[in-house]
Design a protein around this motif. Sequence first.
Motif, short mmCIF file in Angstrom:
data_model
loop_
_atom_site.label_atom_id
_atom_site.label_comp_id
_atom_site.label_asym_id
_atom_site.label_seq_id
_atom_site.Cartn_x
_atom_site.Cartn_y
_atom_site.Cartn_z
N ARG A 76 0.83 -1.21 0.00
CA ARG A 76 0.00 0.00 0.00
C ARG A 76 0.87 1.26 0.00
NH1 ARG A 76 -3.28 -2.14 -1.89
NH2 ARG A 76 -4.54 -3.77 -0.98
N GLN A 77 1.97 1.22 0.74
CA GLN A 77 2.79 2.42 0.85
C GLN A 77 3.79 2.56 -0.29
OE1 GLN A 77 4.65 3.05 4.63
NE2 GLN A 77 2.78 2.63 5.77
N GLN A 78 4.31 1.44 -0.74
CA GLN A 78 5.47 1.54 -1.64
C GLN A 78 5.14 1.30 -3.10
OE1 GLN A 78 8.71 -0.72 0.05
NE2 GLN A 78 8.71 0.55 1.87
N ILE A 79 3.90 0.91 -3.38
CA ILE A 79 3.48 0.76 -4.76
C ILE A 79 2.36 1.77 -5.03
CG2 ILE A 79 2.55 -0.77 -6.52
CD1 ILE A 79 3.79 -3.14 -5.10
N GLY A 80 2.63 2.72 -5.94
CA GLY A 80 1.64 3.74 -6.29
C GLY A 80 0.84 3.27 -7.49
N MET A 81 -0.45 3.57 -7.48
CA MET A 81 -1.28 3.09 -8.59
C MET A 81 -2.05 4.26 -9.20
SD MET A 81 -2.59 -0.12 -9.73
CE MET A 81 -3.87 -0.45 -10.95
N VAL A 82 -2.09 4.29 -10.52
CA VAL A 82 -2.85 5.30 -11.25
C VAL A 82 -3.84 4.57 -12.16
CG1 VAL A 82 -2.69 7.18 -12.94
CG2 VAL A 82 -0.96 6.97 -11.13
N PHE A 83 -5.11 4.94 -12.07
CA PHE A 83 -6.17 4.24 -12.79
C PHE A 83 -6.62 5.04 -14.00
CE2 PHE A 83 -6.38 3.12 -8.30
CZ PHE A 83 -6.46 1.74 -8.32
N GLN A 84 -7.39 4.36 -14.84
CA GLN A 84 -7.92 5.00 -16.04
C GLN A 84 -8.80 6.21 -15.69
OE1 GLN A 84 -9.50 1.95 -18.58
NE2 GLN A 84 -10.86 3.38 -19.59
N ASN A 85 -9.60 6.09 -14.65
CA ASN A 85 -10.60 7.12 -14.36
C ASN A 85 -10.26 8.03 -13.18
OD1 ASN A 85 -12.43 6.56 -16.52
ND2 ASN A 85 -12.88 4.65 -15.46
N PHE A 86 -8.98 8.20 -12.91
CA PHE A 86 -8.42 9.16 -11.93
C PHE A 86 -8.79 8.83 -10.49
CE2 PHE A 86 -10.47 11.88 -15.42
CZ PHE A 86 -9.58 11.46 -16.38
N GLU A 87 -10.10 8.70 -10.22
CA GLU A 87 -10.54 8.33 -8.87
C GLU A 87 -10.03 9.26 -7.78
OE1 GLU A 87 -10.78 4.13 -8.23
OE2 GLU A 87 -11.18 3.77 -10.35
N LEU A 88 -10.10 10.56 -8.07
CA LEU A 88 -9.81 11.56 -7.03
C LEU A 88 -11.02 11.68 -6.12
CD1 LEU A 88 -8.22 14.34 -9.26
CD2 LEU A 88 -7.03 12.69 -7.80
N PHE A 89 -10.79 12.19 -4.91
CA PHE A 89 -11.90 12.47 -4.00
C PHE A 89 -12.52 13.80 -4.43
CE2 PHE A 89 -8.93 9.82 -1.58
CZ PHE A 89 -9.77 8.74 -1.36
N SER A 90 -13.81 13.76 -4.81
CA SER A 90 -14.43 14.92 -5.44
C SER A 90 -14.65 16.08 -4.46
CB SER A 90 -15.75 14.53 -6.10
OG SER A 90 -16.61 13.96 -5.12
N HIS A 91 -14.72 15.77 -3.16
CA HIS A 91 -14.98 16.83 -2.18
C HIS A 91 -13.68 17.45 -1.65
CE1 HIS A 91 -14.20 13.19 0.04
NE2 HIS A 91 -14.01 13.88 1.14
N LEU A 92 -12.54 17.00 -2.18
CA LEU A 92 -11.26 17.57 -1.75
C LEU A 92 -10.60 18.29 -2.91
CD1 LEU A 92 -9.68 14.56 0.25
CD2 LEU A 92 -10.91 16.54 1.18
N SER A 93 -9.94 19.41 -2.61
CA SER A 93 -9.20 20.14 -3.65
C SER A 93 -7.99 19.30 -4.09
CB SER A 93 -8.73 21.48 -3.09
OG SER A 93 -7.76 21.25 -2.07
N ALA A 94 -7.34 19.77 -5.15
CA ALA A 94 -6.16 19.06 -5.66
C ALA A 94 -5.12 18.88 -4.55
CB ALA A 94 -5.57 19.84 -6.83
N VAL A 95 -4.81 19.97 -3.86
CA VAL A 95 -3.75 19.88 -2.85
C VAL A 95 -4.18 18.97 -1.69
CG1 VAL A 95 -4.39 21.97 -1.52
CG2 VAL A 95 -2.00 21.25 -1.62
N GLU A 96 -5.47 19.01 -1.33
CA GLU A 96 -5.97 18.14 -0.25
C GLU A 96 -5.97 16.67 -0.65
OE1 GLU A 96 -9.67 20.17 0.21
OE2 GLU A 96 -9.01 21.27 1.99
N ASN A 97 -6.28 16.39 -1.93
CA ASN A 97 -6.21 15.01 -2.41
C ASN A 97 -4.80 14.44 -2.22
OD1 ASN A 97 -8.35 13.33 -4.05
ND2 ASN A 97 -8.86 15.49 -4.44
N ILE A 98 -3.80 15.28 -2.49
CA ILE A 98 -2.41 14.82 -2.42
C ILE A 98 -1.95 14.69 -0.96
CG2 ILE A 98 -0.04 15.36 -3.11
CD1 ILE A 98 -1.33 16.95 -5.48
N MET A 99 -2.45 15.58 -0.10
CA MET A 99 -2.03 15.57 1.31
C MET A 99 -2.62 14.40 2.10
SD MET A 99 -2.69 19.58 2.21
CE MET A 99 -2.58 19.35 3.99
N LEU A 100 -3.75 13.89 1.64
CA LEU A 100 -4.54 12.98 2.48
C LEU A 100 -3.75 11.77 2.99
CD1 LEU A 100 -7.43 12.54 3.57
CD2 LEU A 100 -7.86 11.10 1.56
#
Length: 227
Positions: A76-100
């Motif tokens: 979970r910590q050492q393998i980063g995953m990027v999906f086709q459909n982004f799957e960002l948290f819609s209620h968080l800003s860009a910077v908050e998505n990254i900080m979470l």
Amino acid sequence: MLRISGIDKSYGDTQILKRCSIEVAPKETIVIIGPSGSGKSTLLRCVNLLETIDAGKILFEGRDVTRERRHEHLVRQQIGMVFQNFELFSHLSAVENIMLAPVTVLGMSRHDAHDLALGLLDKVRLRNRAEAFPDELSGGQQQRVAIARALAMKPKLMLYDEPTSALDPEMISEVLDVMTDLSAEGMTSVVVTHEMGFARRAADKIVFMDAGEVIVTASSEQFFSGV
Ligand code: ADP
Ligand code: ADP
């Protein structure tokens, strides 16, 4: 760094992966290509422990991550995953998505996580959109935020599952350029993509899958010279 050896995976009676083996050395970028339905996405999901495997082994930095649940946090910590459909948290800003994740998983202070997130937004060329919410960003921008979010955990390995196939054509290169930069900086990466221009530029090895099997593993030079 990653050794996938002889893995099988079935859904019910249907065998999806058949004795698949792939090795990924540190700093390598591997591109997996093959027809739709050939099992590429399933293979990535097995590495990320989103799916269990029926046979074979997956070693990440020498540890058998599929057998020993205690290694799950490592993945979970050492393998980063990027999906086709982004799957960002819609209620968080860009910077908050990254900080979470740095705040909640690593226990980083909000101040440090904010600095980290702004640095990563710089890296994906979105520093000026830090406060934007996902629905205020284009698809290409959202995917770059998703890449920054994965990088925030300082992963040793990045997995990308068709990261540009949901994007309009004019946004594809801005995402591939970021991925190319990361690869050039030595980020170990496994990428499922149909973008052969990216493969030619960034891949060290090409893996071709068909009907659940790894048919060919070739160096990029071999593959593109048609040998
Ligand atoms: P690819 O990424 O190469 O397009 P996938 O790994 O997505 O291929 O899918 C391989 C096959 O497995 C497809 O036939 C797909 O329908 C099937 N499949 C994927 N996920 C599941 C699931 N959760 N249950 C049943 N079949 C699945
Ligand atoms: P991808 O674009 O990554 O190949 P798919 O569209 O094949 O993804 O699958 C999207 C989701 O649906 C995945 O979670 C996958 O496990 C699931 N899925 C795909 N095919 C099937 C299926 N035949 N039965 C059940 N779930 C499936």
